[in-house]
Scaffold this motif. Sequence first.
Motif, PDB file in Angstrom:
ATOM      1  N   ALA A   1      -9.784   1.583   0.056  1.00  0.00           N
ATOM      2  CA  ALA A   1     -10.259   0.247  -0.309  1.00  0.00           C
ATOM      3  C   ALA A   1      -9.206  -0.806   0.000  1.00  0.00           C
ATOM      4  O   ALA A   1      -9.518  -1.889   0.525  1.00  0.00           O
ATOM      5  CB  ALA A   1     -10.631   0.217  -1.788  1.00  0.00           C
ATOM      6  N   LEU A   2      -7.930  -0.491  -0.284  1.00  0.00           N
ATOM      7  CA  LEU A   2      -6.847  -1.446  -0.048  1.00  0.00           C
ATOM      8  C   LEU A   2      -6.702  -1.733   1.443  1.00  0.00           C
ATOM      9  O   LEU A   2      -6.535  -2.893   1.855  1.00  0.00           O
ATOM     10  CB  LEU A   2      -5.526  -0.897  -0.587  1.00  0.00           C
ATOM     11  CG  LEU A   2      -5.263  -1.102  -2.067  1.00  0.00           C
ATOM     12  CD1 LEU A   2      -4.019  -0.348  -2.473  1.00  0.00           C
ATOM     13  CD2 LEU A   2      -5.106  -2.572  -2.379  1.00  0.00           C
TER      14      LEU A   2
ATOM     15  N   VAL B   1       0.848  -1.198   0.000  1.00  0.00           N
ATOM     16  CA  VAL B   1       0.000   0.000   0.000  1.00  0.00           C
ATOM     17  C   VAL B   1       0.883   1.248   0.000  1.00  0.00           C
ATOM     18  O   VAL B   1       0.662   2.193  -0.762  1.00  0.00           O
ATOM     19  CB  VAL B   1      -0.939   0.004   1.223  1.00  0.00           C
ATOM     20  CG1 VAL B   1      -1.772   1.267   1.241  1.00  0.00           C
ATOM     21  CG2 VAL B   1      -1.848  -1.203   1.202  1.00  0.00           C
TER      22      VAL B   1
ATOM     23  N   VAL C   1      -8.602   4.553  -3.506  1.00  0.00           N
ATOM     24  CA  VAL C   1      -8.054   3.202  -3.649  1.00  0.00           C
ATOM     25  C   VAL C   1      -7.293   2.796  -2.390  1.00  0.00           C
ATOM     26  O   VAL C   1      -7.369   1.639  -1.954  1.00  0.00           O
ATOM     27  CB  VAL C   1      -7.161   3.117  -4.904  1.00  0.00           C
ATOM     28  CG1 VAL C   1      -6.462   1.785  -4.963  1.00  0.00           C
ATOM     29  CG2 VAL C   1      -7.993   3.311  -6.143  1.00  0.00           C
TER      30      VAL C   1
ATOM     31  N   GLY D   1      -5.641  12.353  -9.871  1.00  0.00           N
ATOM     32  CA  GLY D   1      -4.837  11.223  -9.415  1.00  0.00           C
ATOM     33  C   GLY D   1      -4.848  11.104  -7.903  1.00  0.00           C
ATOM     34  O   GLY D   1      -4.948  10.000  -7.362  1.00  0.00           O
TER      35      GLY D   1
ATOM     36  N   LEU E   1      -9.486  -3.930   2.586  1.00  0.00           N
ATOM     37  CA  LEU E   1      -9.262  -5.307   2.137  1.00  0.00           C
ATOM     38  C   LEU E   1      -8.188  -5.982   2.983  1.00  0.00           C
ATOM     39  O   LEU E   1      -8.335  -7.143   3.386  1.00  0.00           O
ATOM     40  CB  LEU E   1      -8.833  -5.315   0.679  1.00  0.00           C
ATOM     41  CG  LEU E   1      -9.942  -5.357  -0.370  1.00  0.00           C
ATOM     42  CD1 LEU E   1      -9.337  -5.221  -1.752  1.00  0.00           C
ATOM     43  CD2 LEU E   1     -10.712  -6.651  -0.267  1.00  0.00           C
ATOM     44  N   ALA E   2      -7.093  -5.223   3.261  1.00  0.00           N
ATOM     45  CA  ALA E   2      -5.994  -5.804   4.037  1.00  0.00           C
ATOM     46  C   ALA E   2      -6.490  -6.214   5.428  1.00  0.00           C
ATOM     47  O   ALA E   2      -6.131  -7.271   5.950  1.00  0.00           O
ATOM     48  CB  ALA E   2      -4.849  -4.800   4.147  1.00  0.00           C
TER      49      ALA E   2
ATOM     50  N   VAL F   1      -8.229   9.690  -6.749  1.00  0.00           N
ATOM     51  CA  VAL F   1      -8.280   8.247  -6.997  1.00  0.00           C
ATOM     52  C   VAL F   1      -7.410   7.519  -5.978  1.00  0.00           C
ATOM     53  O   VAL F   1      -7.816   6.494  -5.410  1.00  0.00           O
ATOM     54  CB  VAL F   1      -7.807   7.951  -8.434  1.00  0.00           C
ATOM     55  CG1 VAL F   1      -7.569   6.478  -8.617  1.00  0.00           C
ATOM     56  CG2 VAL F   1      -8.822   8.446  -9.437  1.00  0.00           C
ATOM     57  N   LEU F   2      -6.218   8.065  -5.705  1.00  0.00           N
ATOM     58  CA  LEU F   2      -5.294   7.411  -4.793  1.00  0.00           C
ATOM     59  C   LEU F   2      -5.902   7.281  -3.396  1.00  0.00           C
ATOM     60  O   LEU F   2      -5.809   6.219  -2.766  1.00  0.00           O
ATOM     61  CB  LEU F   2      -3.988   8.204  -4.730  1.00  0.00           C
ATOM     62  CG  LEU F   2      -2.948   7.615  -3.780  1.00  0.00           C
ATOM     63  CD1 LEU F   2      -2.412   6.324  -4.343  1.00  0.00           C
ATOM     64  CD2 LEU F   2      -1.826   8.593  -3.543  1.00  0.00           C
TER      65      LEU F   2
ATOM     66  N   ALA G   1       2.493   6.910  -6.698  1.00  0.00           N
ATOM     67  CA  ALA G   1       1.582   7.976  -7.132  1.00  0.00           C
ATOM     68  C   ALA G   1       2.195   9.351  -6.890  1.00  0.00           C
ATOM     69  O   ALA G   1       2.047  10.257  -7.724  1.00  0.00           O
ATOM     70  CB  ALA G   1       0.254   7.848  -6.403  1.00  0.00           C
TER      71      ALA G   1
ATOM     72  N   LEU H   1       2.521   1.820  -3.363  1.00  0.00           N
ATOM     73  CA  LEU H   1       1.614   2.441  -4.326  1.00  0.00           C
ATOM     74  C   LEU H   1       1.520   3.938  -4.097  1.00  0.00           C
ATOM     75  O   LEU H   1       1.484   4.726  -5.038  1.00  0.00           O
ATOM     76  CB  LEU H   1       0.218   1.824  -4.201  1.00  0.00           C
ATOM     77  CG  LEU H   1       0.024   0.516  -4.935  1.00  0.00           C
ATOM     78  CD1 LEU H   1      -1.343  -0.046  -4.640  1.00  0.00           C
ATOM     79  CD2 LEU H   1       0.174   0.744  -6.430  1.00  0.00           C
TER      80      LEU H   1
END
Lengths: 469, 91
Positions: free
Chosen positions: B77-78, B32, B74, B67, B81-82, B70-71, B39, B35
């Motif tokens: 969300a990441l 994460v 995301v 950007g 999920l983790a 969006v970052l 970015a 990423l």
Amino acid sequence: MSDISLIVLLPLLAAVLTAALPRQAAAIGTLATGLNAFLAANLGRQILHSGTVTEAIGDWTAPLGITFDANGLASVMLAMAAIVGLAVSLQAAAGPARAGFWPLWMATLGALNGLFLSSDLFNIYVAFEILGLAAVGLTALAGTRASLRAAFDYLTAGLVGSLLVLLGIALSYSVTGRVDMEAVAMLTQSDTGRIALALIAAGLVVKAALFPLHFWMPGAHSSAAPAASALLSALVVKGALYLVLRLSLEGGAGTEFLRNTLAVLGAGGMLWGAWNALRAERLKLLVAHSTVAQIGLIALAIGVAGNPLETGLWQAAALLMLSHALAKAAMFLAVGRIAEALGHDRISGLNREELRPGPAEFAFAIAAISLVGLPPTAGFIGKWFLIEGLIDKGGIHWIALILLGTALSAAYLSRVVSRCLRGGPHVSATARRPPWRTGDVAALGLATGALLLGLAAALPISLLETPFA
Amino acid sequence: MISDFAFLISGAGLICLALFRLATSADLLMRVLGLNVLAIGIAMVLLVSARGAEGTDAVPQAFTLTGIVVLVGVTAALLALAERVAEARDE
């Protein structure tokens, strides 16, 4: 408001509605999918009649505004999403309701439609982000540890892909001063432009799961729920492949290095995917690896199409996308039903005494025939166009690779088909047949669609032949 | 112009570092973070490309802003999920 913007807006509105009204989600979602199919058919008819339809949103024209460009290729892709969507909606509406499926699927559909129609690179990037997030949601929906882990890997890979695309788009803006499709042809003129194009292509290769950047894909596609797997494998990866084809058509094919790389990677994916499918122990994994192989074949077709794109070859790529979408969605839905009836999806356990093969096995077999490319299926027409074009061009080594890939796909698919459809002494006389379910109808419908499309291939071909704007 | 060049080089350096980390690290949190660094590196390159002789161009800045939005989405969300992956591991 015209039909073109409506076809993007409708699924997105339905996504909001299905999220707000979870109880009516299945009804709203099915209705929206039906309407979307109607709009797509209507748009296709319009394009056949009067050629490409363009719309500048809010009357702001390019390069500043965003244009929607409904050409023959986009219309074939819209129809592909609509048909697969109808079948998957049918299966999902009848099956056990999973909270979250409908909003995610509607967002996927809206993003795909926007992607297919958009003529603006930055708008395409935004559509990719919506598509990526919705697809990750669909993967994680199964809720198992494997699917959550696969969703994480998918989102990471997808974000790296879209960041590379963003970098490429920004670089192309600094070279050409515009972000609409007109920029693509200018990019091939300078070194910086070619680097921008290469960055966009690299991002798309990650998103399309083209070998060797497909590492995230088999896990994601095999651990999701059947309806979600069908959508991911049939439609979502096509978004990136469509854009690769679109960029080559708009002049990107002028970069010979990228074109050759694409063809070589495609050939590698075809063989690597087939090899892994031959070794797979679980049915869903076999189907997912077969997607790696098929994506390779499509990328190869785009790569060898030459500059300017030769009609037969790029149309072969579009036809292969269409036929793969129908066959692969049918296959994943069928695998879902087979696993439900058996209680597992081990390939070695498909030989059974107590259960006769049912409609799902039949649908799988028809889909397999289309994937291998036997006549009269849609897959056959695609491969025929491809090989015919290559013979004219004299690319005999590509033909050899395609035939090898075809033989391998016949080999790994017959691992399943031979076990499923075999009668004889090992099936006991009292064996029962699995009962019909809606999932069978959806899978059989799609498989029959793949079969009929081969006979009615004139329609998509005449759509593809409408002149580009 | 020297400072522009420095921005460009450090942006490219961040991108390379992040891609290397993403390719080699299996730890979820590390990825994460990787990423996010990627970015930021890309944002730096974009911002440098916006600077010209006759002032700054707003379009790459708008790209950067999109950007970032969006970052943030995301990354949320990441992380969710983790956390779910870790919960599923404990069960």
